[in-house]
Scaffold this motif. Structure first.
Motif, PDB file in Angstrom:
ATOM      1  N   GLU A  72       2.778  -6.449  -5.000  1.00 39.15           N
ATOM      2  CA  GLU A  72       3.998  -5.988  -5.660  1.00 39.15           C
ATOM      3  C   GLU A  72       4.449  -4.681  -5.012  1.00 39.15           C
ATOM      4  O   GLU A  72       5.634  -4.429  -4.864  1.00 39.15           O
ATOM      5  CB  GLU A  72       3.697  -5.783  -7.149  1.00 39.15           C
ATOM      6  N   TYR A  73       3.473  -3.857  -4.637  1.00 35.32           N
ATOM      7  CA  TYR A  73       3.734  -2.640  -3.883  1.00 35.32           C
ATOM      8  C   TYR A  73       3.233  -2.858  -2.458  1.00 35.32           C
ATOM      9  O   TYR A  73       2.031  -2.991  -2.235  1.00 35.32           O
ATOM     10  CB  TYR A  73       3.028  -1.426  -4.496  1.00 35.32           C
ATOM     11  N   THR A  74       4.152  -2.909  -1.515  1.00 36.10           N
ATOM     12  CA  THR A  74       3.791  -3.097  -0.114  1.00 36.10           C
ATOM     13  C   THR A  74       3.724  -1.727   0.547  1.00 36.10           C
ATOM     14  O   THR A  74       4.746  -1.059   0.684  1.00 36.10           O
ATOM     15  CB  THR A  74       4.824  -3.991   0.593  1.00 36.10           C
ATOM     16  N   VAL A  75       2.511  -1.333   0.929  1.00 29.24           N
ATOM     17  CA  VAL A  75       2.279  -0.021   1.530  1.00 29.24           C
ATOM     18  C   VAL A  75       2.243  -0.187   3.045  1.00 29.24           C
ATOM     19  O   VAL A  75       1.426  -0.934   3.571  1.00 29.24           O
ATOM     20  CB  VAL A  75       0.950   0.589   1.037  1.00 29.24           C
ATOM     21  N   LEU A  76       3.153   0.500   3.730  1.00 26.41           N
ATOM     22  CA  LEU A  76       3.190   0.496   5.191  1.00 26.41           C
ATOM     23  C   LEU A  76       2.812   1.889   5.684  1.00 26.41           C
ATOM     24  O   LEU A  76       3.486   2.862   5.360  1.00 26.41           O
ATOM     25  CB  LEU A  76       4.597   0.142   5.698  1.00 26.41           C
ATOM     26  N   VAL A 130       5.602   4.097   3.859  1.00 28.79           N
ATOM     27  CA  VAL A 130       6.704   3.544   3.077  1.00 28.79           C
ATOM     28  C   VAL A 130       6.097   2.594   2.052  1.00 28.79           C
ATOM     29  O   VAL A 130       5.241   1.774   2.387  1.00 28.79           O
ATOM     30  CB  VAL A 130       7.706   2.777   3.977  1.00 28.79           C
ATOM     31  N   ILE A 131       6.534   2.745   0.807  1.00 29.66           N
ATOM     32  CA  ILE A 131       6.118   1.829  -0.258  1.00 29.66           C
ATOM     33  C   ILE A 131       7.385   1.236  -0.848  1.00 29.66           C
ATOM     34  O   ILE A 131       8.214   1.963  -1.397  1.00 29.66           O
ATOM     35  CB  ILE A 131       5.284   2.532  -1.351  1.00 29.66           C
ATOM     36  N   ASN A 132       7.533  -0.077  -0.676  1.00 29.59           N
ATOM     37  CA  ASN A 132       8.710  -0.796  -1.180  1.00 29.59           C
ATOM     38  C   ASN A 132      10.016  -0.111  -0.794  1.00 29.59           C
ATOM     39  O   ASN A 132      10.921   0.037  -1.605  1.00 29.59           O
ATOM     40  CB  ASN A 132       8.628  -0.983  -2.694  1.00 29.59           C
TER      41      ASN A 132
END
Length: 157
Positions: A72-76, A130-132
C-alpha cells in the motif's frame, strides 16, 4: 486465487479495447491492483487478441510495472550517485530493520514494499526516498524509521 474481472472490463472499455492503448491499460490495472496479476494479463490477452508474451514483454520492459504485489506504501530509495555518496545505503539498512524486508520485497501484510532505484531526480535532497509519490529528503536512518513508524501508526487509528 479466484478473481472477478469486472474492474479489468471497465479498464478495457475505458480504452475502447484498443491494442494501441496497452500501456495505458496496464497503468490502470497496476493502479487498481498495485501490480499486474498473471491472470489479468491472460484476460487482457484474450480480450485484445494479442499473445500474453507481448503483454509480459511490455510489463517487464518498463520499470513502472510490477508483476509482483506492491505494498500500500511503495517505498523507493534512491541509490543514484548523489544519494549513494550521502549514505542512501544506511537508509536501506534502516528500512530493512524497521520493516523486516529487503529491496524487491513486500511486507506480509502488503502494507509496505521496498525498491532501490537508480535516481529519483532529487539530488539536491540527497539522500532521498519517495513514498507513494511524496519525496522525503536530507534523510538520516533515524528520520527514515520515524517516517515509517508514523505511516504505520496512521494506519492503526
Amino acid at each position: 486465487m479466484e478473481r472477478t474481472f469486472d474492474k479489468v472490463e471497465e479498464i478495457l472499455k475505458k480504452h475502447d479495447y484498443e491494442r494501441k492503448n496497452l500501456i495505458k491499460i496496464l497503468l490502470d490495472v497496476q493502479k487498481e491492483y498495485r501490480y499486474i496479476p498473471k491472470e489479468v494479463v491472460n484476460y487482457i490477452a484474450v480480450s485484445l487478441d494479442i499473445p500474453p508474451a507481448k503483454i509480459f514483454g511490455v510489463a517487464t520492459f518498463y520499470a513502472q510495472f510490477s508483476l509482483k504485489p506492491k505494498g500500500e506504501y511503495t517505498v523507493l530509495i534512491c541509490d543514484g550517485t548523489a544519494c549513494h555518496m550521502e549514505g542512501s545505503m544506511s537508509l536501506v539498512k534502516a528500512i530493512e530493520e524497521e520493516l523486516e524486508i529487503k529491496p524487491g520485497e513486500v511486507t506480509q501484510d502488503l502494507k509496505f514494499s521496498l525498491d532501490k532505484v537508480g535516481c529519483l531526480g532529487a539530488c539536491a535532497l540527497a539522500p532521498a526516498m519517495v513514498i507513494n509519490g511524496e519525496v522525503y529528503g536530507k534523510l538520516t536512518p533515524e528520520k527514515t524509521k520515524e517516517i515509517l513508524r508514523n505511516l504505520k501508526e496512521g494506519d492503526e487509528r
